[in-house]
Design an enzyme around this catalytic site. Structure first.
Site, PDB file in Angstrom:
ATOM      1  N   GLU A  38       0.853  -1.198   0.000  1.00  0.00           N
ATOM      2  CA  GLU A  38       0.000   0.000   0.000  1.00  0.00           C
ATOM      3  C   GLU A  38       0.893   1.254   0.000  1.00  0.00           C
ATOM      4  O   GLU A  38       1.954   1.256   0.651  1.00  0.00           O
ATOM      5  CB  GLU A  38      -0.838  -0.052   1.298  1.00  0.00           C
ATOM      6  CG  GLU A  38      -1.730   1.124   1.558  1.00  0.00           C
ATOM      7  CD  GLU A  38      -2.466   0.978   2.920  1.00  0.00           C
ATOM      8  OE1 GLU A  38      -2.098   0.099   3.733  1.00  0.00           O
ATOM      9  OE2 GLU A  38      -3.413   1.742   3.144  1.00  0.00           O
ATOM     10  N   LYS A 109      -9.394   2.338  -1.835  1.00  0.00           N
ATOM     11  CA  LYS A 109      -9.586   1.676  -0.534  1.00  0.00           C
ATOM     12  C   LYS A 109     -10.931   2.049   0.092  1.00  0.00           C
ATOM     13  O   LYS A 109     -11.242   3.226   0.296  1.00  0.00           O
ATOM     14  CB  LYS A 109      -8.443   2.055   0.407  1.00  0.00           C
ATOM     15  CG  LYS A 109      -8.458   1.331   1.752  1.00  0.00           C
ATOM     16  CD  LYS A 109      -7.189   1.684   2.543  1.00  0.00           C
ATOM     17  CE  LYS A 109      -7.081   0.897   3.830  1.00  0.00           C
ATOM     18  NZ  LYS A 109      -5.815   1.207   4.560  1.00  0.00           N
ATOM     19  N   CYS A 143      -5.170  -3.301   2.589  1.00  0.00           N
ATOM     20  CA  CYS A 143      -4.878  -3.336   4.022  1.00  0.00           C
ATOM     21  C   CYS A 143      -6.123  -3.539   4.888  1.00  0.00           C
ATOM     22  O   CYS A 143      -6.683  -4.615   4.896  1.00  0.00           O
ATOM     23  CB  CYS A 143      -4.102  -2.077   4.420  1.00  0.00           C
ATOM     24  SG  CYS A 143      -3.105  -2.368   5.907  1.00  0.00           S
ATOM     25  N   VAL A 170      -0.090  -2.296  10.669  1.00  0.00           N
ATOM     26  CA  VAL A 170       0.409  -1.898  11.989  1.00  0.00           C
ATOM     27  C   VAL A 170      -0.169  -2.793  13.088  1.00  0.00           C
ATOM     28  O   VAL A 170       0.444  -2.955  14.132  1.00  0.00           O
ATOM     29  CB  VAL A 170       0.100  -0.413  12.292  1.00  0.00           C
ATOM     30  CG1 VAL A 170       0.870   0.481  11.338  1.00  0.00           C
ATOM     31  CG2 VAL A 170      -1.381  -0.102  12.186  1.00  0.00           C
TER      32      VAL A 170
HETATM   33  C1  ACM Z   1      -3.897   0.033   7.231  1.00  0.00           C
HETATM   34  O1  ACM Z   1      -5.025  -0.122   6.752  1.00  0.00           O
HETATM   35  N1  ACM Z   1      -2.928   0.613   6.546  1.00  0.00           N
HETATM   36  C2  ACM Z   1      -3.583  -0.479   8.583  1.00  0.00           C
END
Ligand code: ACM
Length: 263
Positions: A38, A109, A143, A170
């Site tokens: 990402e 996203k 992510c 994370v």
């Molecule tokens: C994330 O969605 N970058 C933790």
């Protein structure tokens, strides 16, 4: 076909360095599909929208898109990478699928994580499936979309054989959760994470590496360590994802009871 996951440490707001590092890592790679992290052209810990605008690209245009399109054509492979997208006055946390024939598709996203909400608009593309020139059906999620089983399920119901999953992780749960996403949907998943620690304007975030390729039973085919750059490759048969059989009387999709579900 060969599928690969690339893991590295991008430098914040340094697109030239990030493209050089990606190009270096890809230089001797022979693969059919490679997935990168990402926001891998820009880094992650932004402090202002102006910083994001300064490094964002319009979908299908810009320095990163051109550089990676050239590699996709030259290496005859499909490439998925995460980048900040600008569209008018809006910013999206997006991923791009570039096919070896130059065709490309963009995903924005859907589920923004934490401080991303300060900079990006929530994605509006939905979960679409794209077919490569070799006939492989590819979906994308980014992510934190892992937290929402509807994302992978929608892609799988739409025919995805491989879910490409650029990440900047994370939290510690994603790699385990993706085993379930692969298993419950009977699809291959490729999760590409970044490594390293980034600090900007008093905010510090560390990323957890451990990129992975999983088969349709949630088994690990290839992975990378938590703190090293590199590429891992696995040989897969994407047609295995068309078979949703669990036992002679069970099928992961035909046995669904959507009339009883609340989604
Ligand atoms: C994330 O969605 N970058 C933790």
């Amino acid at each position: 076909m060969k599928v690969s996951v690339l893991q590295f440490e991008p430098r914040l707001l340094d697109k030239a360095y990030n493209l050089m590092r990606i190009t270096d890592l890809l230089s001797s790679l022979k693969t059919d599909l490679v997935v990168m992290p990402e926001l891998c052209t820009s880094g992650y810990v932004f402090s202002t929208k102006e910083e994001v605008y300064s490094i964002a690209e319009v979908s299908g245009k810009g320095e990163a898109f051109l550089a990676l399109s050239n590699i996709a054509t030259k290496n005859n492979c499909s490439i998925v990478y995460g980048y900040p997208e600008v569209d008018g006055d809006k910013l999206y946390n997006s991923s791009m699928l570039i096919m070896p024939d130059g065709d490309y598709h963009n995903y924005r996203k859907t589920h923004l994580f934490n401080r991303e909400k300060l900079f990006f608009s929530p994605g509006d593309t939905g979960f679409q499936v794209f077919t490569t020139p070799a006939g492989v059906k590819i979906g994308m999620m980014i992510c934190f979309d892992w937290q929402f089983p509807e994302a992978a399920r929608t892609l799988a119901l739409s025919g995805a054989q491989i879910i490409c999953h650029p990440t900047n992780l994370v939290l510690p749960w994603c790699q385990a959760a993706m085993k379930i996403r692969s298993l419950e949907n009977r699809v291959f998943t490729i999760t590409s994470n970044r490594i390293g620690t980034e600090t900007n304007a008093g905010v510090t975030i560390s990323f957890t590496g451990a990129s992975q390729v999983l088969n349709t039973k949630g088994e690990l085919l290839a992975n990378l360590p938590v703190n090293k750059e590199g590429i891992a490759t696995a040989e897969i048969n994407p047609l295995e994802a068309n078979d949703k059989t669990i036992t002679e009387r069970n099928d992961a999709f035909k046995d669904r009871r959507p009339e009883l579900y609340r989604l």
